[in-house]
Write a protein that holds these residues in place. Structure first.
Motif, PDB file in Angstrom:
ATOM      1  N   ASP A 162     -19.107  19.774   3.969  1.00  0.00           N
ATOM      2  CA  ASP A 162     -20.041  20.218   2.936  1.00  0.00           C
ATOM      3  C   ASP A 162     -19.349  20.324   1.583  1.00  0.00           C
ATOM      4  N   LYS A 163     -18.126  20.848   1.590  1.00  0.00           N
ATOM      5  CA  LYS A 163     -17.393  20.995   0.335  1.00  0.00           C
ATOM      6  C   LYS A 163     -17.089  19.639  -0.283  1.00  0.00           C
ATOM      7  N   ARG A 164     -16.691  18.673   0.539  1.00  0.00           N
ATOM      8  CA  ARG A 164     -16.327  17.359  -0.007  1.00  0.00           C
ATOM      9  C   ARG A 164     -17.551  16.606  -0.501  1.00  0.00           C
ATOM     10  N   ILE A 165     -18.666  16.754   0.213  1.00  0.00           N
ATOM     11  CA  ILE A 165     -19.902  16.126  -0.256  1.00  0.00           C
ATOM     12  C   ILE A 165     -20.299  16.709  -1.609  1.00  0.00           C
ATOM     13  N   ALA A 166     -20.257  18.041  -1.719  1.00  0.00           N
ATOM     14  CA  ALA A 166     -20.623  18.695  -2.978  1.00  0.00           C
ATOM     15  C   ALA A 166     -19.680  18.298  -4.105  1.00  0.00           C
ATOM     16  N   ASP A 167     -18.397  18.190  -3.793  1.00  0.00           N
ATOM     17  CA  ASP A 167     -17.413  17.800  -4.802  1.00  0.00           C
ATOM     18  C   ASP A 167     -17.679  16.379  -5.296  1.00  0.00           C
ATOM     19  N   ALA A 168     -17.998  15.474  -4.369  1.00  0.00           N
ATOM     20  CA  ALA A 168     -18.282  14.095  -4.767  1.00  0.00           C
ATOM     21  C   ALA A 168     -19.537  14.021  -5.621  1.00  0.00           C
ATOM     22  N   ILE A 169     -20.561  14.769  -5.239  1.00  0.00           N
ATOM     23  CA  ILE A 169     -21.790  14.801  -6.040  1.00  0.00           C
ATOM     24  C   ILE A 169     -21.483  15.270  -7.457  1.00  0.00           C
ATOM     25  N   SER A 170     -20.698  16.336  -7.571  1.00  0.00           N
ATOM     26  CA  SER A 170     -20.352  16.876  -8.889  1.00  0.00           C
ATOM     27  C   SER A 170     -19.579  15.863  -9.726  1.00  0.00           C
ATOM     28  N   LYS A 171     -18.593  15.220  -9.125  1.00  0.00           N
ATOM     29  CA  LYS A 171     -17.775  14.262  -9.879  1.00  0.00           C
ATOM     30  C   LYS A 171     -18.589  13.053 -10.318  1.00  0.00           C
ATOM     31  N   LEU A 172     -19.448  12.562  -9.444  1.00  0.00           N
ATOM     32  CA  LEU A 172     -20.237  11.391  -9.807  1.00  0.00           C
ATOM     33  C   LEU A 172     -21.342  11.731 -10.802  1.00  0.00           C
ATOM     34  N   LYS A 173     -21.876  12.944 -10.739  1.00  0.00           N
ATOM     35  CA  LYS A 173     -22.830  13.368 -11.763  1.00  0.00           C
ATOM     36  C   LYS A 173     -22.156  13.428 -13.128  1.00  0.00           C
ATOM     37  N   THR A 174     -20.933  13.917 -13.159  1.00  0.00           N
ATOM     38  CA  THR A 174     -20.186  13.967 -14.415  1.00  0.00           C
ATOM     39  C   THR A 174     -19.938  12.559 -14.944  1.00  0.00           C
ATOM     40  N   LEU A 175     -19.584  11.645 -14.039  1.00  0.00           N
ATOM     41  CA  LEU A 175     -19.347  10.258 -14.444  1.00  0.00           C
ATOM     42  C   LEU A 175     -20.625   9.633 -14.992  1.00  0.00           C
ATOM     43  N   LYS A 176     -21.735   9.860 -14.311  1.00  0.00           N
ATOM     44  CA  LYS A 176     -23.019   9.342 -14.796  1.00  0.00           C
ATOM     45  C   LYS A 176     -23.357   9.936 -16.157  1.00  0.00           C
ATOM     46  N   GLY A 177     -23.149  11.231 -16.315  1.00  0.00           N
ATOM     47  CA  GLY A 177     -23.435  11.876 -17.586  1.00  0.00           C
ATOM     48  C   GLY A 177     -22.577  11.356 -18.719  1.00  0.00           C
ATOM     49  N   ALA A 178     -21.391  10.856 -18.378  1.00  0.00           N
ATOM     50  CA  ALA A 178     -20.492  10.311 -19.406  1.00  0.00           C
ATOM     51  C   ALA A 178     -20.851   8.889 -19.797  1.00  0.00           C
ATOM     52  N   GLY A 179     -21.759   8.251 -19.028  1.00  0.00           N
ATOM     53  CA  GLY A 179     -22.234   6.938 -19.456  1.00  0.00           C
ATOM     54  C   GLY A 179     -22.037   5.792 -18.492  1.00  0.00           C
ATOM     55  N   ILE A 180     -21.503   6.060 -17.295  1.00  0.00           N
ATOM     56  CA  ILE A 180     -21.340   4.994 -16.306  1.00  0.00           C
ATOM     57  C   ILE A 180     -22.555   4.984 -15.381  1.00  0.00           C
ATOM     58  N   ASP A 181     -23.131   3.807 -15.195  1.00  0.00           N
ATOM     59  CA  ASP A 181     -24.352   3.670 -14.407  1.00  0.00           C
ATOM     60  C   ASP A 181     -24.109   3.158 -12.988  1.00  0.00           C
ATOM     61  N   THR A 182     -22.985   2.462 -12.774  1.00  0.00           N
ATOM     62  CA  THR A 182     -22.737   1.805 -11.493  1.00  0.00           C
ATOM     63  C   THR A 182     -21.258   1.853 -11.166  1.00  0.00           C
ATOM     64  N   ILE A 183     -20.935   2.157  -9.904  1.00  0.00           N
ATOM     65  CA  ILE A 183     -19.576   1.956  -9.425  1.00  0.00           C
ATOM     66  C   ILE A 183     -19.604   0.989  -8.252  1.00  0.00           C
ATOM     67  N   VAL A 184     -18.621   0.128  -8.216  1.00  0.00           N
ATOM     68  CA  VAL A 184     -18.466  -0.852  -7.149  1.00  0.00           C
ATOM     69  C   VAL A 184     -17.372  -0.321  -6.235  1.00  0.00           C
ATOM     70  N   ASP A 185     -17.742  -0.045  -4.979  1.00  0.00           N
ATOM     71  CA  ASP A 185     -16.866   0.676  -4.050  1.00  0.00           C
ATOM     72  C   ASP A 185     -16.369  -0.279  -2.962  1.00  0.00           C
ATOM     73  N   PRO A 186     -15.096  -0.696  -3.018  1.00  0.00           N
ATOM     74  CA  PRO A 186     -14.567  -1.646  -2.038  1.00  0.00           C
ATOM     75  C   PRO A 186     -14.007  -0.991  -0.776  1.00  0.00           C
ATOM     76  N   THR A 187     -14.573   0.146  -0.378  1.00  0.00           N
ATOM     77  CA  THR A 187     -14.128   0.816   0.835  1.00  0.00           C
ATOM     78  C   THR A 187     -14.695   0.079   2.049  1.00  0.00           C
ATOM     79  N   VAL A 188     -13.815  -0.530   2.825  1.00  0.00           N
ATOM     80  CA  VAL A 188     -14.239  -1.327   3.985  1.00  0.00           C
ATOM     81  C   VAL A 188     -13.555  -0.787   5.232  1.00  0.00           C
ATOM     82  N   VAL A 189     -13.721  -1.489   6.352  1.00  0.00           N
ATOM     83  CA  VAL A 189     -13.021  -1.120   7.580  1.00  0.00           C
ATOM     84  C   VAL A 189     -11.516  -1.152   7.300  1.00  0.00           C
ATOM     85  N   GLY A 190     -10.830  -0.076   7.672  1.00  0.00           N
ATOM     86  CA  GLY A 190      -9.424   0.090   7.335  1.00  0.00           C
ATOM     87  C   GLY A 190      -9.214   1.140   6.268  1.00  0.00           C
ATOM     88  N   LEU A 191     -10.304   1.519   5.592  1.00  0.00           N
ATOM     89  CA  LEU A 191     -10.238   2.570   4.572  1.00  0.00           C
ATOM     90  C   LEU A 191     -11.196   3.715   4.889  1.00  0.00           C
TER      91      LEU A 191
END
Length: 325
Positions: A42-71
């Motif tokens: 729960d803490k990590r989910i909330a932390d990720a939401i907070s960080k990505l909301k901050t990123l969106k608020g700063a002006g980024i609309d999209t992130i490309v996430d290359p997390t695949v099998v092995g990561l």
């Protein structure tokens, strides 16, 4: 249209894009068997939401996430995060290994003990065309690795499976490379032989190098230079990265560059408060906002125009994901 964690999005709506960021990087076997005393779901989910909301608020609309099998790719967890943040997250398929493939693949496949068509290709294509693990989320690009040792036997097999999936689906490719050893050369040579459209190829982490001949060579092949580790000074200090990037822009290579930081909301490589403190001390600028707050102003001071910055953050990512004609 582009597939994202929240479903298809019009390419024109992607806005500003960071082309190589993660949400979580985890080691599932370690978590399952030993736990991670620093992981609280729960803490990590909330932390990720907070960080990505901050990123969106700063002006980024999209992130490309290359997390695949092995990561530690876990799409349901990413869906939980994305349900609370108005940002596009683009998911990947592929296999991340510095050398050997998992034993799951060792005995099945072309020329293996159980000789059969490449199962990795079938898996990657399924992720792209049908969705990942029953989630309905479709991968939009492919990722593999060519590290310091070059194309090992198993990495070659992965890369060829990636190339086959690219030919079947048209999905673009990002390849993790080691810039100090210029392994982008081996990657592009193999993909050229495998009939990959190199304009749909990002040479990831190329920006760890300041060798302009190498970087120009990547672009001259038609591929995209991944200047995607800003803030990781241990690989290349930011002043050098910025000067190299500005020089490439002045020399006419702006159409072949994408930007990012290779950050994660949580990466268990560095879990634990003591380790986190050491990372923050060694890499104080390694965070989601570094490009917006520090890199872009530094580029502007060096004469890089708003139009050139738009090209790297908006136009080049859109072109990378456009369907082949």
């Amino acid at each position: 249209m582009l597939e994202t964690v929240r479903g298809p999005r019009d390419l024109a709506s992607l806005g500003k894009v960071l082309m190589h960021e993660h949400v979580f990087i985890l080691t599932p076997d370690v978590h399952q068997n030993y736990g991670d005393e620093y992981w609280d779901e729960d803490k990590r989910i909330a932390d990720a939401i907070s960080k990505l909301k901050t990123l969106k608020g700063a002006g980024i609309d999209t992130i490309v996430d290359p997390t695949v099998v092995g990561l530690g790719r876990d799409i349901p967890r990413i869906q939980q995060v994305n349900a609370e943040v108005d940002i596009n997250i683009v998911a990947a398929t592929g296999l991340y290994t510095y050398d050997e493939i998992p034993h799951y693949f060792s005995y099945r496949g072309p020329g293996a003990l159980f000789d059969m068509p490449e199962p990795m290709t079938e898996m990657f294509v399924r992720d792209i065309e049908e969705g990942i693990g029953g989630t309905g989320v479709k991968a939009a690009f492919l990722e593999c690795v060519v590290e310091e040792r070059g194309l090992t036997r198993d990495q070659t097999r992965v890369a060829k499976a990636i190339a086959a999936a690219h030919r079947q689906t048209g999905a673009p490719i990002t390849v993790h490379t080691n810039a100090a050893h210029q392994t982008g050369r081996a990657a592009l040579d193999l993909f050229r032989e495998e009939d990959v459209d190199l304009s749909k190829e990002v040479v990831g982490h190329a920006g760890d190098s300041n060798d302009l001949d190498y970087l120009r060579w990547i672009a001259d092949q038609g591929a995209v230079i991944g200047c995607d580790r800003f803030g990781i000074d241990v690989f290349n200090p930011d002043p050098n990265r910025i000067e190299t990037l500005a020089t490439l822009c002045r020399q006419g290579y702006v159409d072949s560059i994408v930007l990012s930081q290779d950050v994660a909301c949580y990466m268990d490589y560095f879990s634990g408060e003591m380790m986190q403190q050491q990372v923050r001390k060694a890499l104080p600028n390694w965070h989601y906002l570094h490009i917006l707050e520090d890199v872009l102003p530094a580029l502007e001071e060096r004469g890089i125009s708003d139009e050139q910055i738009r090209t790297m953050l908006i136009d080049n990512p859109r072109r990378y994901f456009e369907a082949r004609s």
